[in-house]
Motif scaffolding. Sequence first.
Motif, PDB file in Angstrom:
ATOM      1  N   MET A  42      -4.177 -59.354 -31.307  1.00  0.00           N
ATOM      2  CA  MET A  42      -3.643 -58.553 -30.218  1.00  0.00           C
ATOM      3  C   MET A  42      -2.453 -57.772 -30.777  1.00  0.00           C
ATOM      4  O   MET A  42      -1.449 -58.361 -31.193  1.00  0.00           O
ATOM      5  CB  MET A  42      -3.191 -59.433 -29.059  1.00  0.00           C
ATOM      6  CG  MET A  42      -2.717 -58.649 -27.861  1.00  0.00           C
ATOM      7  SD  MET A  42      -2.278 -59.690 -26.479  1.00  0.00           S
ATOM      8  CE  MET A  42      -0.627 -60.166 -26.959  1.00  0.00           C
ATOM      9  N   LEU A  43      -2.585 -56.458 -30.837  1.00  0.00           N
ATOM     10  CA  LEU A  43      -1.549 -55.593 -31.372  1.00  0.00           C
ATOM     11  C   LEU A  43      -0.939 -54.782 -30.242  1.00  0.00           C
ATOM     12  O   LEU A  43      -1.658 -54.153 -29.461  1.00  0.00           O
ATOM     13  CB  LEU A  43      -2.132 -54.641 -32.415  1.00  0.00           C
ATOM     14  CG  LEU A  43      -2.916 -55.269 -33.563  1.00  0.00           C
ATOM     15  CD1 LEU A  43      -3.565 -54.182 -34.412  1.00  0.00           C
ATOM     16  CD2 LEU A  43      -2.008 -56.126 -34.409  1.00  0.00           C
TER      17      LEU A  43
ATOM     18  N   GLN B 283       2.427 -58.593 -32.709  1.00  0.00           N
ATOM     19  CA  GLN B 283       1.127 -58.882 -33.311  1.00  0.00           C
ATOM     20  C   GLN B 283       0.862 -60.370 -33.149  1.00  0.00           C
ATOM     21  O   GLN B 283       1.650 -61.189 -33.610  1.00  0.00           O
ATOM     22  CB  GLN B 283       1.132 -58.497 -34.782  1.00  0.00           C
ATOM     23  CG  GLN B 283      -0.162 -58.773 -35.481  1.00  0.00           C
ATOM     24  CD  GLN B 283      -0.145 -58.283 -36.927  1.00  0.00           C
ATOM     25  OE1 GLN B 283       0.767 -57.591 -37.352  1.00  0.00           O
ATOM     26  NE2 GLN B 283      -1.145 -58.649 -37.674  1.00  0.00           N
ATOM     27  N   ARG B 284      -0.240 -60.696 -32.462  1.00  0.00           N
ATOM     28  CA  ARG B 284      -0.557 -62.104 -32.220  1.00  0.00           C
ATOM     29  C   ARG B 284      -1.989 -62.385 -32.615  1.00  0.00           C
ATOM     30  O   ARG B 284      -2.860 -61.543 -32.482  1.00  0.00           O
ATOM     31  CB  ARG B 284      -0.380 -62.445 -30.747  1.00  0.00           C
ATOM     32  CG  ARG B 284       1.019 -62.269 -30.266  1.00  0.00           C
ATOM     33  CD  ARG B 284       1.138 -62.595 -28.828  1.00  0.00           C
ATOM     34  NE  ARG B 284       2.472 -62.233 -28.362  1.00  0.00           N
ATOM     35  CZ  ARG B 284       2.939 -62.515 -27.182  1.00  0.00           C
ATOM     36  NH1 ARG B 284       2.178 -63.176 -26.330  1.00  0.00           N
ATOM     37  NH2 ARG B 284       4.136 -62.157 -26.830  1.00  0.00           N
ATOM     38  N   SER B 285      -2.214 -63.610 -33.079  1.00  0.00           N
ATOM     39  CA  SER B 285      -3.546 -64.063 -33.436  1.00  0.00           C
ATOM     40  C   SER B 285      -3.559 -65.581 -33.371  1.00  0.00           C
ATOM     41  O   SER B 285      -2.543 -66.224 -33.605  1.00  0.00           O
ATOM     42  CB  SER B 285      -3.913 -63.599 -34.836  1.00  0.00           C
ATOM     43  OG  SER B 285      -5.195 -64.081 -35.182  1.00  0.00           O
ATOM     44  N   THR B 286      -4.731 -66.141 -33.068  1.00  0.00           N
ATOM     45  CA  THR B 286      -4.824 -67.604 -33.008  1.00  0.00           C
ATOM     46  C   THR B 286      -5.523 -68.192 -34.220  1.00  0.00           C
ATOM     47  O   THR B 286      -5.724 -69.395 -34.284  1.00  0.00           O
ATOM     48  CB  THR B 286      -5.565 -68.042 -31.733  1.00  0.00           C
ATOM     49  OG1 THR B 286      -6.861 -67.446 -31.725  1.00  0.00           O
ATOM     50  CG2 THR B 286      -4.800 -67.641 -30.493  1.00  0.00           C
TER      51      THR B 286
ATOM     52  N   PHE C 191      -3.897 -53.435 -27.980  1.00  0.00           N
ATOM     53  CA  PHE C 191      -5.268 -53.361 -28.476  1.00  0.00           C
ATOM     54  C   PHE C 191      -5.669 -54.720 -29.029  1.00  0.00           C
ATOM     55  O   PHE C 191      -4.852 -55.431 -29.610  1.00  0.00           O
ATOM     56  CB  PHE C 191      -5.394 -52.312 -29.588  1.00  0.00           C
ATOM     57  CG  PHE C 191      -5.052 -50.935 -29.144  1.00  0.00           C
ATOM     58  CD1 PHE C 191      -6.007 -50.108 -28.585  1.00  0.00           C
ATOM     59  CD2 PHE C 191      -3.758 -50.444 -29.272  1.00  0.00           C
ATOM     60  CE1 PHE C 191      -5.710 -48.840 -28.171  1.00  0.00           C
ATOM     61  CE2 PHE C 191      -3.446 -49.166 -28.855  1.00  0.00           C
ATOM     62  CZ  PHE C 191      -4.418 -48.365 -28.299  1.00  0.00           C
ATOM     63  N   HIS C 192      -6.932 -55.061 -28.861  1.00  0.00           N
ATOM     64  CA  HIS C 192      -7.492 -56.284 -29.431  1.00  0.00           C
ATOM     65  C   HIS C 192      -8.463 -55.849 -30.526  1.00  0.00           C
ATOM     66  O   HIS C 192      -9.478 -55.219 -30.250  1.00  0.00           O
ATOM     67  CB  HIS C 192      -8.222 -57.089 -28.353  1.00  0.00           C
ATOM     68  CG  HIS C 192      -7.312 -57.514 -27.246  1.00  0.00           C
ATOM     69  ND1 HIS C 192      -6.560 -58.654 -27.319  1.00  0.00           N
ATOM     70  CD2 HIS C 192      -7.009 -56.947 -26.060  1.00  0.00           C
ATOM     71  CE1 HIS C 192      -5.847 -58.771 -26.220  1.00  0.00           C
ATOM     72  NE2 HIS C 192      -6.100 -57.743 -25.435  1.00  0.00           N
ATOM     73  N   VAL C 193      -8.121 -56.163 -31.768  1.00  0.00           N
ATOM     74  CA  VAL C 193      -8.954 -55.780 -32.905  1.00  0.00           C
ATOM     75  C   VAL C 193      -9.450 -57.038 -33.605  1.00  0.00           C
ATOM     76  O   VAL C 193      -8.788 -58.079 -33.589  1.00  0.00           O
ATOM     77  CB  VAL C 193      -8.194 -54.872 -33.902  1.00  0.00           C
ATOM     78  CG1 VAL C 193      -7.833 -53.547 -33.261  1.00  0.00           C
ATOM     79  CG2 VAL C 193      -6.953 -55.544 -34.425  1.00  0.00           C
ATOM     80  N   GLN C 194     -10.623 -56.938 -34.219  1.00  0.00           N
ATOM     81  CA  GLN C 194     -11.220 -58.085 -34.896  1.00  0.00           C
ATOM     82  C   GLN C 194     -10.420 -58.438 -36.138  1.00  0.00           C
ATOM     83  O   GLN C 194     -10.019 -57.573 -36.896  1.00  0.00           O
ATOM     84  CB  GLN C 194     -12.675 -57.783 -35.266  1.00  0.00           C
ATOM     85  CG  GLN C 194     -13.443 -58.961 -35.790  1.00  0.00           C
ATOM     86  CD  GLN C 194     -13.521 -60.119 -34.794  1.00  0.00           C
ATOM     87  OE1 GLN C 194     -13.599 -59.925 -33.601  1.00  0.00           O
ATOM     88  NE2 GLN C 194     -13.485 -61.328 -35.307  1.00  0.00           N
ATOM     89  N   GLY C 195     -10.212 -59.736 -36.362  1.00  0.00           N
ATOM     90  CA  GLY C 195      -9.485 -60.215 -37.537  1.00  0.00           C
ATOM     91  C   GLY C 195     -10.298 -60.055 -38.802  1.00  0.00           C
ATOM     92  O   GLY C 195     -11.495 -59.775 -38.772  1.00  0.00           O
TER      93      GLY C 195
ATOM     94  N   SER D 215      -8.512 -69.377 -46.807  1.00  0.00           N
ATOM     95  CA  SER D 215      -7.311 -68.630 -46.444  1.00  0.00           C
ATOM     96  C   SER D 215      -7.678 -67.345 -45.736  1.00  0.00           C
ATOM     97  O   SER D 215      -8.781 -66.833 -45.893  1.00  0.00           O
ATOM     98  CB  SER D 215      -6.479 -68.320 -47.692  1.00  0.00           C
ATOM     99  OG  SER D 215      -7.202 -67.449 -48.533  1.00  0.00           O
ATOM    100  N   CYS D 216      -6.766 -66.841 -44.959  1.00  0.00           N
ATOM    101  CA  CYS D 216      -7.027 -65.592 -44.229  1.00  0.00           C
ATOM    102  C   CYS D 216      -6.948 -64.408 -45.179  1.00  0.00           C
ATOM    103  O   CYS D 216      -6.127 -64.357 -46.074  1.00  0.00           O
ATOM    104  CB  CYS D 216      -6.006 -65.397 -43.120  1.00  0.00           C
ATOM    105  SG  CYS D 216      -6.116 -66.632 -41.825  1.00  0.00           S
ATOM    106  N   SER D 217      -7.850 -63.431 -44.939  1.00  0.00           N
ATOM    107  CA  SER D 217      -7.805 -62.235 -45.784  1.00  0.00           C
ATOM    108  C   SER D 217      -7.210 -61.081 -45.031  1.00  0.00           C
ATOM    109  O   SER D 217      -7.089 -61.078 -43.838  1.00  0.00           O
ATOM    110  CB  SER D 217      -9.205 -61.864 -46.243  1.00  0.00           C
ATOM    111  OG  SER D 217     -10.055 -61.665 -45.132  1.00  0.00           O
TER     112      SER D 217
END
Length: 89
Positions: free
Chosen positions: A62-63, A52-55, A76-80, A87-89
């Motif tokens: 990217m999962l 699992q990656r995210s910037t 798969f590329h899914v929306q964050g 802070s991130c939810s």
Amino acid sequence: MNFYLLFFLLIIIVGLVVSYIYFMKEKKANLQAIEQGICPKCHKATMELIDQRSTGCSSPKMLTFECQSCDYINTFHVQGGGCSSGSCS
């Protein structure tokens, strides 16, 4: 002569659009099966999230999933989720 070229290009463009729509529908069906833990290839409940990656907060994630039975791997590329109050939810 130009009419045949336009007709040929129109057929190619329509074919590409239809192929892309079919590809996206298949990808969506695979993701829905994987979200339930079922492998789209062997239909066993052996799917695992291996990467699992995210910037950032609002960037797509990217999962990467892998089936432990048949070695099926798909990304798969899914929306964050987005950011709320810093802070991130």
